[in-house]
Design a protein around this motif. Structure first.
Motif, short mmCIF file in Angstrom:
data_model
loop_
_atom_site.label_atom_id
_atom_site.label_comp_id
_atom_site.label_asym_id
_atom_site.label_seq_id
_atom_site.Cartn_x
_atom_site.Cartn_y
_atom_site.Cartn_z
N LYS A 382 0.84 -1.19 0.00
CA LYS A 382 0.00 0.00 0.00
C LYS A 382 0.88 1.24 0.00
O LYS A 382 1.85 1.32 0.75
CB LYS A 382 -0.92 0.03 1.23
CG LYS A 382 -1.97 -1.08 1.28
CD LYS A 382 -2.81 -0.95 2.55
CE LYS A 382 -3.78 -2.12 2.72
NZ LYS A 382 -4.92 -2.02 1.79
N LEU A 383 0.50 2.20 -0.84
CA LEU A 383 1.12 3.52 -0.86
C LEU A 383 0.06 4.48 -0.35
O LEU A 383 -0.98 4.65 -0.99
CB LEU A 383 1.57 3.90 -2.27
CG LEU A 383 2.37 2.84 -3.05
CD1 LEU A 383 2.70 3.36 -4.45
CD2 LEU A 383 3.63 2.45 -2.31
N ILE A 384 0.30 5.12 0.78
CA ILE A 384 -0.75 5.86 1.49
C ILE A 384 -0.30 7.29 1.78
O ILE A 384 0.74 7.51 2.41
CB ILE A 384 -1.11 5.15 2.82
CG1 ILE A 384 -1.55 3.71 2.56
CG2 ILE A 384 -2.18 5.92 3.57
CD1 ILE A 384 -1.65 2.87 3.82
N ASN A 385 -1.07 8.24 1.32
CA ASN A 385 -0.87 9.65 1.67
C ASN A 385 0.54 10.15 1.38
O ASN A 385 1.11 10.94 2.13
CB ASN A 385 -1.22 9.90 3.15
CG ASN A 385 -2.67 9.61 3.47
OD1 ASN A 385 -3.51 9.46 2.58
ND2 ASN A 385 -2.99 9.52 4.75
N LEU A 386 1.10 9.69 0.27
CA LEU A 386 2.41 10.17 -0.14
C LEU A 386 2.25 11.47 -0.95
O LEU A 386 1.15 11.85 -1.34
CB LEU A 386 3.11 9.13 -1.01
CG LEU A 386 3.34 7.75 -0.39
CD1 LEU A 386 3.91 6.79 -1.44
CD2 LEU A 386 4.29 7.85 0.80
N ALA A 387 3.38 12.14 -1.21
CA ALA A 387 3.44 13.25 -2.16
C ALA A 387 4.52 12.92 -3.17
O ALA A 387 5.69 12.74 -2.80
CB ALA A 387 3.74 14.57 -1.45
N VAL A 388 4.13 12.76 -4.44
CA VAL A 388 5.04 12.30 -5.50
C VAL A 388 5.03 13.36 -6.60
O VAL A 388 4.00 13.56 -7.26
CB VAL A 388 4.59 10.93 -6.04
CG1 VAL A 388 5.49 10.49 -7.18
CG2 VAL A 388 4.57 9.88 -4.93
N HIS A 389 6.18 14.00 -6.83
CA HIS A 389 6.18 15.09 -7.81
C HIS A 389 7.57 15.33 -8.38
O HIS A 389 8.59 14.99 -7.78
CB HIS A 389 5.65 16.38 -7.18
CG HIS A 389 6.47 16.91 -6.02
ND1 HIS A 389 7.40 17.90 -6.17
CD2 HIS A 389 6.49 16.56 -4.71
CE1 HIS A 389 7.96 18.17 -4.99
NE2 HIS A 389 7.42 17.36 -4.08
N ASP A 390 7.58 15.90 -9.58
CA ASP A 390 8.81 16.36 -10.23
C ASP A 390 9.82 15.23 -10.44
O ASP A 390 11.03 15.44 -10.36
CB ASP A 390 9.45 17.50 -9.43
CG ASP A 390 8.60 18.76 -9.46
OD1 ASP A 390 8.52 19.37 -10.53
OD2 ASP A 390 8.00 19.11 -8.42
N THR A 391 9.32 14.02 -10.73
CA THR A 391 10.20 12.90 -11.04
C THR A 391 9.99 12.51 -12.50
O THR A 391 9.16 13.08 -13.20
CB THR A 391 9.88 11.69 -10.14
OG1 THR A 391 8.58 11.19 -10.46
CG2 THR A 391 9.93 12.10 -8.67
N GLY A 392 10.74 11.51 -12.96
CA GLY A 392 10.60 11.08 -14.35
C GLY A 392 9.25 10.48 -14.63
O GLY A 392 8.69 10.61 -15.72
N GLN A 393 8.72 9.79 -13.66
CA GLN A 393 7.37 9.24 -13.71
C GLN A 393 6.91 9.03 -12.28
O GLN A 393 7.72 8.77 -11.40
CB GLN A 393 7.32 7.93 -14.48
CG GLN A 393 5.94 7.29 -14.54
CD GLN A 393 5.80 6.37 -15.73
OE1 GLN A 393 5.56 6.82 -16.85
NE2 GLN A 393 5.98 5.10 -15.51
N GLY A 394 5.59 9.11 -12.07
CA GLY A 394 5.09 9.00 -10.71
C GLY A 394 5.20 7.60 -10.15
O GLY A 394 6.24 7.21 -9.61
N ILE A 395 4.15 6.81 -10.29
CA ILE A 395 4.10 5.48 -9.68
C ILE A 395 3.89 4.45 -10.78
O ILE A 395 2.95 4.54 -11.57
CB ILE A 395 2.95 5.40 -8.66
CG1 ILE A 395 3.23 6.35 -7.49
CG2 ILE A 395 2.77 3.97 -8.16
CD1 ILE A 395 2.05 6.53 -6.56
N GLY A 396 4.77 3.45 -10.84
CA GLY A 396 4.59 2.28 -11.68
C GLY A 396 4.05 1.14 -10.83
O GLY A 396 4.66 0.75 -9.84
N LEU A 397 2.89 0.62 -11.21
CA LEU A 397 2.20 -0.39 -10.41
C LEU A 397 2.03 -1.62 -11.30
O LEU A 397 1.13 -1.69 -12.11
CB LEU A 397 0.84 0.19 -9.98
CG LEU A 397 0.13 -0.37 -8.76
CD1 LEU A 397 0.98 -0.20 -7.51
CD2 LEU A 397 -1.22 0.33 -8.58
#
Length: 726
Positions: A382-397
């Protein structure tokens, strides 16, 4: 006596005999099988009590259950004509059966038919949901994660996972006929999820649900996998199951043991491999992610504030817990921990909470691809209440991450501009086994797509529950309105299947007439399977949404608005027809134009094709303000707040009483400037909260050489995060 008279006498004897032996069901003789109540739902298990119901005792030999058993059948009529129930067991005094799923209305009449005749039809109240929990010894039947049945001697554990069993939760998706057993999961035998909203309360506290649907291998019995709140005190707690407007029987209890205090470990930017994981001698992050022997299932690893990595760092996690006892990597309270780079997530049964993944070293957004923020391969993670920004790509699932969940996460400004187009999506995902949950995230202004479930002819996009997300203006960051692309995209080189898109808030500025969402587009030879698209807001775009090539599609309760384009686009293949879809009870604003098989048609021709018979079509744009509050499942006092501000008012009042209690201190943060100053703060006085909607600059992306700078959606639309601060 003459032969003719003998025949008449014999006929009278037979008639009298049949009348004497005909089945009898008294008033009140039809009830719920589990609780004995005189209320049922479509698909409920019922018990019919009476006399002469069968010539002997008999049970069904397997699934699907038969509609006739030893000459006994049960007819059910909701006013639309008789239907057959599926029979589990018959005896002279009782019949156990399952009602059809296709029933509707407020009342259903049930009759028993045998060779000797037919009983009077007896009524039972019909509700959309009539949940009844199964019990054992006066307590709710609850199975712990270790397989033991919870009891006073072996109580369930606060914070632990339990499985409940019930009846009366209504139809499922993919659908089943009465008497058919629930699927076991997988490509050919998918799980059958309930279509009604279901909630479990233990001790008055919601227990987050991981699965609710038919119990695999059983007909009419539902299985609810849920997690007890870790705040529950030791003792006996009331249990309530809600389905739609229905509630389970009262007086049911569950014995609960207080949660074992998780052991706490610490990491810090200044930590070392030689640390002991204590607060004074923390590990470095890479060491902690290899899970030292002292980290066991149920433990928490706290991240102290500061930066981890140099922008090129790609951490690898092997954190592994157990069902109901995840290992949790979590930001320390009141601190800001940031991974500068990315992370590959292996292991299993691990939760990643509250911290930030970014890349302040990403200097050239036109040519340089930074590391992906998160590549997740871990099942049950589980990925919960994260902040993901300014990367090459957000989340690969990815495929191995079976039953993984992304929840409450803020995802923005990810990607880079290649020579051809913008690249880098908020969530890039594929799935085959189980169901991935993507719930209550805020996803905006990637250089690529918002939620990108996509792959080649060798990939799989099967089994998604996408719910409560706020997804807007993705693709804008790659060059402005002309580069805006999908907010939601489900597309693959083979059939898409088992997709639920519900309660989402999708937005592009209507005046741009740019962007879209596509659910089911693909470039393969075969049609798609089953999709449910319900209660979403598809606002703006060339077409507000597109549904393509589905064998079975439910599109109900949605709101669409395209100022100058199309409310919806639907494509079908040979043998498919819009008239076979459940497409109705929606609300369409704007020109009421639709694109069917690439042909532009008006509302009358659209309705003639079998769509939107009872929907509302409203000329022009919406008015006033629409506001929504989505409480956070994992953090009490936190919620996403969504406002469509059609009149461009400077402020909008929003009812947050379901989240805040009077006297609590709170902060309301703009999702487009989350780490900036709150837009409202103070002590909650009850009632409605005033949300400022005046235009302001959004957060600036990290790095430089941007194709365009992001723009704010205010005053027309805003997404906010509400939190209790103490």
């Amino acid at each position: 006596m003459k032969a003719g008279a003998l025949i008449i006498v014999a006929a009278l004897v037979v008639a009298l005999s049949l009348g004497a032996d005909a089945p009898v069901v008294p008033g009140g003789g039809v009830s719920d099988l589990v609780a004995g109540t005189l209320e049922a739902a479509p698909g409920s298990l019922i018990r019919i009590a009476g006399t002469n119901l069968a010539g002997g005792e008999s049970r069904a030999g397997g699934y699907p259950l038969p509609e006739s058993l030893d000459g006994v059948s049960v007819t059910v009529d909701d006013g639309s004509g008789p239907k057959s129930a599926a029979l589990m067991a018959v005896s002279p005094q009782t019949i156990d059966a399952q009602l059809p799923y296709s029933l509707s209305g407020d009342l259903v009449k049930v009759a028993v038919k045998t060779a000797a005749g037919e009983s009077a039809a007896r009524a039972v109240t019909l509700a959309a949901g009539a949940p009844r929990l199964m019990t054992r010894g006066g307590a709710v039947l609850a199975v712990r994660a270790d397989g033991a049945v919870a009891s006073a001697e072996q109580p369930a554990e606060a914070g632990g996972r339990v499985t409940l069993y019930a009846t009366g939760l209504g139809p499922v998706d993919p659908p089943k006929k009465a008497g058919e057993a629930g699927g076991a999961g997988g490509e050919r035998d998918p799980l059958n999820w309930t279509t009604l909203p279901v909630q479990v309360l233990v001790g008055g506290v919601e227990a987050p649900i991981e699965f609710t649907g038919l119990m695999p291998g059983s007909a009419g019995v539902y299985q609810i996998n849920c997690v007890l709140a870790d705040s529950l005190a030791a003792g006996t707690h009331d249990v309530k199951l809600l389905a739609g407007a229905g509630a389970s029987q009262t007086g049911l209890v569950l014995a609960v043991a207080a949660a074992a205090a998780p052991r706490e470990h610490w990491v810090a930017p200044t930590g070392t491999p030689d640390g002991d994981g204590g607060k004074d001698k923390p590990w470095d992050l890479a060491t902690a992610l290899r899970q030292p022997a002292s980290v066991r299932p149920g433990d928490i690893i706290w991240m102290r504030g500061g930066d981890y990595g140099d922008g090129r760092t790609r951490f690898e996690s092997m954190l592994t817990g157990e069902p109901g006892k995840p290992v949790t990597l979590r930001q320390a309270k009141g601190e800001r921990a940031t991974i500068q780079g990315g992370m590959k997530v292996d292991g299993a049964w691990a939760w990643y909470r509250d911290f930030e993944i970014a890349n302040k070293y990403n200097e050239n957004r036109r040519t340089e691809q930074a590391p992906f923020a998160l590549d997740v391969f871990a099942p049950h993670s589980k990925l919960i209440n994260l902040a993901v920004h300014d990367t090459g790509q957000g989340i690969g699932l990815w495929l191995p991450a079976i039953d993984a969940e992304v929840y409450g996460t803020l995802i923005y400004y990810n990607g880079f501009l290649g020579e051809d187009r913008g690249h880098g999506h908020g969530i890039y995902t594929q799935n085959r086994e189980g169901t991935k949950l993507i719930h209550d995230n805020i996803i905006f202004e990637q250089m690529g797509v918002g939620i990108h479930a996509y792959g080649s002819e060798n990939a799989f996009v099967e089994g998604y529950d996408v719910r409560g997300n706020v997804v807007f203006e993705n693709g804008y960051f790659a060059g402005g309105p002309q580069t805006m692309t999908d907010n939601l995209l489900f597309a693959v080189g083979r059939p898409v299947d088992r997709v639920t898109v519900e309660d989402n808030f999708v937005y592009n500025r209507p005046e741009d007439n740019a962007g879209y969402s596509r659910i089911g587009w693909f470039f393969g030879p075969g049609p798609n399977g089953t999709a449910t698209v319900r209660n979403n807001y598809f606002i703006g775009g060339q077409f507000s949404m597109m549904a393509a090539f589905w064998n079975k599609l439910t599109f109900t309760g949605n709101v669409t608005y395209s100022e100058a384009g199309f409310n919806a686009r639907v494509d079908t293949k040979d043998g498919q027809s819009i008239s076979n879809y459940t497409w109705d009870n929606n609300t369409h604003y704007g020109p009421a134009r639709f694109l069917a098989q690439e042909k532009s048609i008006g509302s009358e021709e659209w309705k003639a094709m079998g769509a939107d018979a009872h929907s509302r079509l409203i000329a022009g744009g919406p008015e006033g303000a629409w506001s929504f509050v989505r409480p956070n499942r994992y953090e009490p006092g936190r919620a996403n707040v969504i406002v469509y501000n059609w009149d461009k008012a400077e402020q909008v009042e929003v009812d947050v009483s379901a989240v805040l209690k009077a006297g609590q201190k709170y902060e309301l943060r703009d999702a487009m400037d989350y780490f900036g100053a709150p837009v409202a703060a103070g002590a909650y006085q009850g009632g409605k909260l005033v949300v400022p909607m005046t235009a302001r600059p959004p957060a600036r992306p990290t790095g430089g050489n941007f194709p365009v700078l992001p723009r704010h959606t205010l005053p027309g639309f805003g997404a906010f995060i509400l939190t209790v601060t103490e």
